[in-house]
Design an enzyme around this catalytic site. Structure first.
Site, PDB file in Angstrom:
ATOM      1  N   ARG A 198      -0.346  -8.325 -21.915  1.00 48.41           N
ATOM      2  CA  ARG A 198      -1.100  -7.932 -23.109  1.00 48.41           C
ATOM      3  C   ARG A 198      -0.325  -6.946 -23.966  1.00 48.41           C
ATOM      4  O   ARG A 198      -0.681  -6.708 -25.124  1.00 48.41           O
ATOM      5  CB  ARG A 198      -2.494  -7.408 -22.760  1.00 48.41           C
ATOM      6  CG  ARG A 198      -2.481  -6.279 -21.746  1.00 48.41           C
ATOM      7  CD  ARG A 198      -3.865  -5.848 -21.326  1.00 48.41           C
ATOM      8  NE  ARG A 198      -4.574  -5.161 -22.391  1.00 48.41           N
ATOM      9  CZ  ARG A 198      -5.593  -5.666 -23.076  1.00 48.41           C
ATOM     10  NH1 ARG A 198      -6.048  -6.854 -22.813  1.00 48.41           N
ATOM     11  NH2 ARG A 198      -6.158  -4.965 -24.017  1.00 48.41           N
ATOM     12  N   PRO A 228       0.818  -1.222   0.000  1.00 50.69           N
ATOM     13  CA  PRO A 228       0.000   0.000   0.000  1.00 50.69           C
ATOM     14  C   PRO A 228       0.851   1.273   0.000  1.00 50.69           C
ATOM     15  O   PRO A 228       0.370   2.334  -0.363  1.00 50.69           O
ATOM     16  CB  PRO A 228      -0.819  -0.103   1.290  1.00 50.69           C
ATOM     17  CG  PRO A 228      -0.748  -1.532   1.713  1.00 50.69           C
ATOM     18  CD  PRO A 228       0.526  -2.083   1.147  1.00 50.69           C
ATOM     19  N   ASP A 286      -4.962   0.437 -29.863  1.00 47.05           N
ATOM     20  CA  ASP A 286      -4.387   1.660 -30.423  1.00 47.05           C
ATOM     21  C   ASP A 286      -5.317   2.845 -30.229  1.00 47.05           C
ATOM     22  O   ASP A 286      -4.884   3.925 -29.853  1.00 47.05           O
ATOM     23  CB  ASP A 286      -4.153   1.499 -31.932  1.00 47.05           C
ATOM     24  CG  ASP A 286      -2.952   0.600 -32.191  1.00 47.05           C
ATOM     25  OD1 ASP A 286      -2.191   0.371 -31.229  1.00 47.05           O
ATOM     26  OD2 ASP A 286      -2.805   0.137 -33.328  1.00 47.05           O
ATOM     27  N   GLU A 327      -0.077  -8.304   8.080  1.00 45.17           N
ATOM     28  CA  GLU A 327       0.134  -6.851   8.155  1.00 45.17           C
ATOM     29  C   GLU A 327       1.319  -6.409   7.291  1.00 45.17           C
ATOM     30  O   GLU A 327       1.562  -5.212   7.147  1.00 45.17           O
ATOM     31  CB  GLU A 327       0.339  -6.412   9.603  1.00 45.17           C
ATOM     32  CG  GLU A 327      -0.929  -6.488  10.452  1.00 45.17           C
ATOM     33  CD  GLU A 327      -2.097  -5.744   9.814  1.00 45.17           C
ATOM     34  OE1 GLU A 327      -1.981  -4.521   9.629  1.00 45.17           O
ATOM     35  OE2 GLU A 327      -3.108  -6.390   9.498  1.00 45.17           O
TER      36      GLU A 327
HETATM   37  C1  9D3 Z   1      -2.997  -0.640   9.086  1.00 38.36           C
HETATM   38  C2  9D3 Z   1      -2.177  -0.223   7.952  1.00 38.36           C
HETATM   39  N1  9D3 Z   1      -2.433  -0.985   6.711  1.00 38.36           N
HETATM   40  C3  9D3 Z   1      -1.609  -0.373   5.659  1.00 38.36           C
HETATM   41  C4  9D3 Z   1      -2.408   0.599   4.851  1.00 38.36           C
HETATM   42  C5  9D3 Z   1      -2.079  -2.387   6.910  1.00 38.36           C
HETATM   43  C6  9D3 Z   1      -2.128  -3.220   5.680  1.00 38.36           C
HETATM   44  C7  9D3 Z   1      -3.246  -3.255   4.858  1.00 38.36           C
HETATM   45  C8  9D3 Z   1      -3.288  -4.096   3.745  1.00 38.36           C
HETATM   46  C9  9D3 Z   1      -1.061  -4.027   5.379  1.00 38.36           C
HETATM   47  C10 9D3 Z   1      -1.107  -4.873   4.269  1.00 38.36           C
HETATM   48  C11 9D3 Z   1      -2.225  -4.905   3.471  1.00 38.36           C
HETATM   49  C12 9D3 Z   1      -2.284  -5.833   2.333  1.00 38.36           C
HETATM   50  N2  9D3 Z   1      -2.230  -5.083   1.053  1.00 38.36           N
HETATM   51  C13 9D3 Z   1      -1.295  -5.323   0.159  1.00 38.36           C
HETATM   52  O1  9D3 Z   1      -0.473  -6.188   0.337  1.00 38.36           O
HETATM   53  C14 9D3 Z   1      -1.257  -4.494  -1.041  1.00 38.36           C
HETATM   54  C15 9D3 Z   1      -2.101  -3.427  -1.478  1.00 38.36           C
HETATM   55  C16 9D3 Z   1      -3.277  -2.822  -0.928  1.00 38.36           C
HETATM   56  O2  9D3 Z   1      -3.797  -3.190   0.130  1.00 38.36           O
HETATM   57  N3  9D3 Z   1      -3.851  -1.792  -1.615  1.00 38.36           N
HETATM   58  C17 9D3 Z   1      -3.372  -1.335  -2.797  1.00 38.36           C
HETATM   59  N4  9D3 Z   1      -2.292  -1.871  -3.342  1.00 38.36           N
HETATM   60  C18 9D3 Z   1      -1.677  -2.892  -2.675  1.00 38.36           C
HETATM   61  S1  9D3 Z   1      -0.293  -3.667  -3.202  1.00 38.36           S
HETATM   62  C19 9D3 Z   1      -0.238  -4.694  -1.939  1.00 38.36           C
END
Ligand code: 9D3
Length: 256
Positions: free
Chosen positions: A157, A92, A172, A119
């Site tokens: 793709r 995230p 395109d 987490e």
């Molecule tokens: C409490 C804080 N959170 C972070 C914003 C904890 C948390 C949430 C979700 C930790 C890991 C996750 C799992 N998410 C992903 O691994 C992830 C993700 C996402 O949740 N949203 C957008 N892109 C991605 S890329 C990997």
């Protein structure tokens, strides 16, 4: 191109790679895929991959050692083909994925897709092993697998030979920084709603201009940020001025 995913749930990848364009590209030999699970790189009988966070707090973290060993195994596997993978961690906190980044990553010969669960991952393995962090956007998912698959789908793709002629032509016409124009197929009237007359006119220049105008109006309405980033030619400015987003287009004729 070669993809290696590090994931606790390798079966998730079958969901995308077994179907459609991504499956056809695999059959055509345009890419190779292997999944690796950190559980196979543990020593204890319970095959433990997670532990509690130092400092307290909710949830569990993925431990560094099984991930580090999985990454070593991938590195060894690829070294036999003189490939040096680029390691992407899906998180995230990463940079949001864009079409531009997809096109740049397409030039890498091997990508490692590091997918977190719980987490997240012990920071030290990220510091030691990761080249880049990518997010799918500002919303919370349960792990990195879906973002990894989104990147693979978007990238595969774009590989030469992945799309058939019909797909390519469609690609395109809207890989131009604008949102797509509306599309219609048979029947000519559906629930009292007619297909726009111009699309049945056979006037290809007029149809192309109508589609461009629709794309401009829809983009100005839904994503003004895209227009600002892209800029408009004089002709496009005039087209948009003649059909601003506020003014709804003439309602389709209702069948009595
Ligand atoms: C409490 C804080 N959170 C972070 C914003 C904890 C948390 C949430 C979700 C930790 C890991 C996750 C799992 N998410 C992903 O691994 C992830 C993700 C996402 O949740 N949203 C957008 N892109 C991605 S890329 C990997």
């Amino acid at each position: 191109m070669r993809f290696d995913a590090v994931t606790l749930f390798p079966e998730i990848f079958d969901a995308v790679l077994d179907y459609g364009i991504t499956r056809r590209a695999l059959d055509r030999g345009l890419y190779r895929f292997k999944s690796w699970t950190p559980r196979d790189f543990t020593d204890d009988p319970h095959r433990t991959v997670d532990d509690r966070p130092y400092g307290g707090g909710p949830g569990m973290l993925m431990q560094a050692e099984p991930l580090d060993r999985a990454l070593n195994a991938i590195q060894q596997d690829l070294a036999s083909e003189s490939l040096m993978p680029w390691v992407v961690h899906f998180s995230p906190r990463g940079r949001p994925l864009t079409h531009q980044r997809v096109m740049e990553l397409k030039e890498k010969s091997a990508l490692v897709l590091l997918c977190g669960r719980y987490e997240g991952i012990d920071e030290r393995v990220l510091q030691r092993r990761v080249d880049e962090e990518i997010s799918l956007g500002d919303f919370v998912l349960s792990g990195g697998e879906l973002p990894a698959l989104a990147l693979m789908d978007a990238l595969i793709r774009q590989l030469p030979g992945a799309l058939n002629d019909a797909d390519s032509a469609a690609e395109d016409s809207f890989a131009n920084g604008l949102l797509d124009c509306p599309h219609y197929t048979r029947p000519e009237v559906w629930q009292g709603m007619a297909v726009p007359e111009i699309l049945k006119s056979g006037n290809h220049a007029a149809i192309a201009q109508w589609r461009l105008q629709q794309s401009l109006t829809i983009t100005a309405d839904h994503r003004p940020d895209l227009l600002a980033q892209r800029g408009l030619s004089k002709q496009e400015q005039d087209l948009l001025a003649a059909h601003p987003p506020g003014a709804p287009q003439k309602k389709a004729v209702r069948d009595p």
